[in-house]
Scaffold this active site. Structure first.
Site, PDB file in Angstrom:
ATOM      1  N   GLU A 122       9.595  -6.719  -4.630  1.00 48.87           N
ATOM      2  CA  GLU A 122       8.397  -7.315  -4.027  1.00 48.87           C
ATOM      3  C   GLU A 122       8.524  -8.838  -3.984  1.00 48.87           C
ATOM      4  OE1 GLU A 122       4.875  -8.695  -2.693  1.00 48.87           O
ATOM      5  OE2 GLU A 122       5.580  -6.625  -2.484  1.00 48.87           O
ATOM      6  N   ALA A 123       8.184  -9.423  -2.829  1.00 48.20           N
ATOM      7  CA  ALA A 123       8.300 -10.871  -2.670  1.00 48.20           C
ATOM      8  C   ALA A 123       7.231 -11.636  -3.436  1.00 48.20           C
ATOM      9  CB  ALA A 123       8.232 -11.244  -1.196  1.00 48.20           C
TER      10      ALA A 123
ATOM     11  N   SER B  75       0.814  -1.212   0.000  1.00 44.51           N
ATOM     12  CA  SER B  75       0.000   0.000   0.000  1.00 44.51           C
ATOM     13  C   SER B  75       0.847   1.261   0.000  1.00 44.51           C
ATOM     14  CB  SER B  75      -0.937  -0.003   1.210  1.00 44.51           C
ATOM     15  OG  SER B  75      -1.862  -1.056   1.120  1.00 44.51           O
ATOM     16  N   ALA B  76       1.946   1.270   0.765  1.00 43.80           N
ATOM     17  CA  ALA B  76       2.845   2.421   0.770  1.00 43.80           C
ATOM     18  C   ALA B  76       3.951   2.283  -0.264  1.00 43.80           C
ATOM     19  CB  ALA B  76       3.447   2.611   2.163  1.00 43.80           C
TER      20      ALA B  76
ATOM     21  N   HIS C 109      -5.734  -5.102  10.937  1.00 50.76           N
ATOM     22  CA  HIS C 109      -5.261  -3.720  10.943  1.00 50.76           C
ATOM     23  C   HIS C 109      -3.989  -3.564  11.784  1.00 50.76           C
ATOM     24  CE1 HIS C 109      -9.832  -2.605  10.537  1.00 50.76           C
ATOM     25  NE2 HIS C 109      -9.305  -2.993   9.377  1.00 50.76           N
TER      26      HIS C 109
END
Length: 534
Positions: free
Chosen positions: A36-37, A15-16, A472
């Site tokens: 990215e994994a 997201s970030a 969250h």
């Protein structure tokens, strides 16, 4: 573009991370590598709003972080999901767009996150957003992230909102201007009825730039630190060990479990803990992995006399739902996970709301031995649910390293007595909402709990038996101005040069609602801080 060197390395395309990679690569004079994994996130399961229910606890999409048994909830434990693909959590979540209250971000500044109060972060929410509803000063119109009002709310949402009004909660037309107390229909990160993740919003067009390299299926093992500065990363891709060097900075955006775990593997953490794991200490930062926060949530549901989503899942129903979605992107297949929400106070005398309400025109079973609510099964009888989560949980946890140096979660969701008491009050509040004329007119009987407890002891038993995570997690690389904080207000890791963390892990305190919008904002603000410092 060479795969061996870049000016900026962003670890984690979530997201970030997608925001950071896109914004930093707007400068054609720098080279940016996003590592990215997971893989791509363009498949139908990701793009279709209802797909989140199938992606959770699926190895192709979800990190499936393990929690140790939690004694505060009768020894139960959960899988804490994390998006394992481009877009990260924004590609696997329920698409609820809720920023948080003015008090949330003003509290960040009081806790030492200088420059992160509501008035300071509000422009970054606007910068990120392209709002498809009626023009509104609380929403942006030129940003890459598509946000939309509910396209086709279930008819029962109106009964929930009317019940809230009858109870005394105002109905709000919009809740994203900083004031969220009341009840409202959900806004969603969707574009023309499809999911709008940060991969779609920010990264998809940015990848056309020659100065942005995206490396997928690449698991970052450690940050390379030389002379007290981050100079690159070591990662594995397809079984091969590789190195990528950073001429300027490494930015870690691997989420509230992944980011502290990477710091720990790289020798940044409590010195005695690292030594016990055989890891050379690069920076003694005792708080790395600590301060982990989550919204504990619990559900009440009732049998009702009208059709609900869980009573309409037969073959013909599914054909009808799919036809409706592909025809005009409406119906349950195109709805966010929660269609109506609210913020409320469980008792008089509070300065701000202490619980978030989530209305769902369905119910689901979660058995005590089930480790993840993603494995829940819906009953066939018509039911509705009101879930509550704490806006200000006092309980804290931590992230440590497992045997394979993977993140392992230790958390007592109800470790603080105040959280138990607030959830008991929240359950009583929900019981009163169900008793309001709008909902009592369709209620046939209790389902969970059944029977409804008559005293606090009974409610506490229910709370400890049924409280769950709400996906969250934040706070495990706390931002602050004090020497003990993991990162400073410019997201720089204390004790290591040329290294930042920018994701939900830096939140000093959890926001009052779902955390994805605030995480995207962090990506926007961090990108500007980095570019300004260059």
């Amino acid at each position: 573009m060479s795969g061996e060197e870049a000016d900026y390395i962003v670890v984690g395309g979530g997201s970030a991370g997608c925001v950071l990679a896109a914004r930093l690569s707007e400068d054609p004079g720098v080279r940016v590598a996003l590592v990215e994994a997971g893989g791509e996130s363009t498949g139908l399961m990701v793009q279709m709003p209802v797909g989140f229910a199938k992606m959770l606890v699926d190895d192709r999409y979800d990190w499936k972080y393990w929690q140790q048994p939690d004694p505060s909830i009768n020894g139960r434990r959960f899988i804490w999901s994390g998006g394992r693909m481009l877009g990260g959590g924004s590609a696997i979540n329920g698409q609820v767009y809720i920023r948080g209250t003015r008090a949330d971000f003003d509290a960040w500044e009081r806790l030492g996150a200088t420059g992160w109060n509501f008035d300071s972060v509000f422009p970054y929410f606007l910068r990120s957003e392209s709002w498809s509803g009626a023009p509104n000063q609380s929403h942006g119109s030129q940003g890459p992230l598509s946000v939309s009002p509910m396209r086709d709310p279930h008819p029962l949402c109106d009964l929930f909102l009317r019940a809230c009004e009858q109870y005394g909660l105002a109905r709000l037309d919009d809740y994203n201007g900083g004031q969220m107390e009341g009840a409202y229909l959900t806004q969603a990160t969707q574009r023309d009825g499809w999911r709008c993740s940060t991969e779609k919003a920010y990264l998809r067009d940015a990848r056309k730039r020659p100065n942005l390299m995206t490396v997928t299926h690449a698991h970052v093992e450690t940050i390379i630190i030389e002379n007290g500065e981050a100079v690159g990363i070591r990662y594995r891709q397809g079984g091969d060990a590789k190195v990528l060097r950073a001429r300027r900075e490494v930015i870690v955006s691997s989420g509230s479990m992944g980011s502290p775990a990477l710091l720990l593997r790289s020798g940044i953490g409590a010195g005695d803990y690292l030594q016990s794991r055989g890891i050379a200490v690069q920076a003694d930062r005792p708080e790395v992995g600590h301060n982990l926060q989550e919204h504990p949530g619990i559900t009440q549901n009732k049998f009702v006399s009208v059709p609900t989503l869980n009573s309409q899942v037969g073959p013909l129903d599914m054909v009808r739902h799919l036809t409706k979605f592909f025809w005009n992107k409406t119906g349950p297949m195109g709805a966010p996970a929660v269609q109506a929400m609210g913020l409320a106070r469980t008792r008089d005398g509070l300065d701000e709301p202490d619980v978030q309400l989530h209305f769902m025109p369905l119910a689901y079973n979660v058995e005590p031995e089930t480790v993840s609510s993603a494995e829940a099964v819906m009953p066939k009888e018509p039911c509705i649910s009101i879930n509550v989560s704490l806006t200000r949980p006092k309980s804290r946890g931590r992230v440590e390293l497992g045997d394979a140096l993977e993140p392992v979660i230790h958390h007592k969701l109800l470790g603080e007595r105040a959280d138990v008491d607030t959830l008991i009050g929240a359950m009583k509040l929900v019981d009163r909402l169900f008793a309001m004329p709008a909902l009592s007119a369709i209620t046939l009987g209790d389902r969970s709990p059944d029977p409804v407890p008559t005293d606090d002891a009974g409610w506490e038993d229910y709370v400890r038996a049924k409280t769950m995570i709400t996906y969250h997690p934040v706070g495990s690389c706390r931002m602050g101005s004090d020497a003990g904080s993991v990162v400073d207000p410019e997201c720089r890791v204390r004790g290591v040069g040329r290294l930042r963390v920018a994701d939900a892990s830096i939140m000093p305190q959890i926001t009052s609602g779902n955390t994805n919008a605030a995480t995207i904002m962090i990506g926007e603000k961090a990108a500007e801080l980095i570019r300004t410092a260059a």
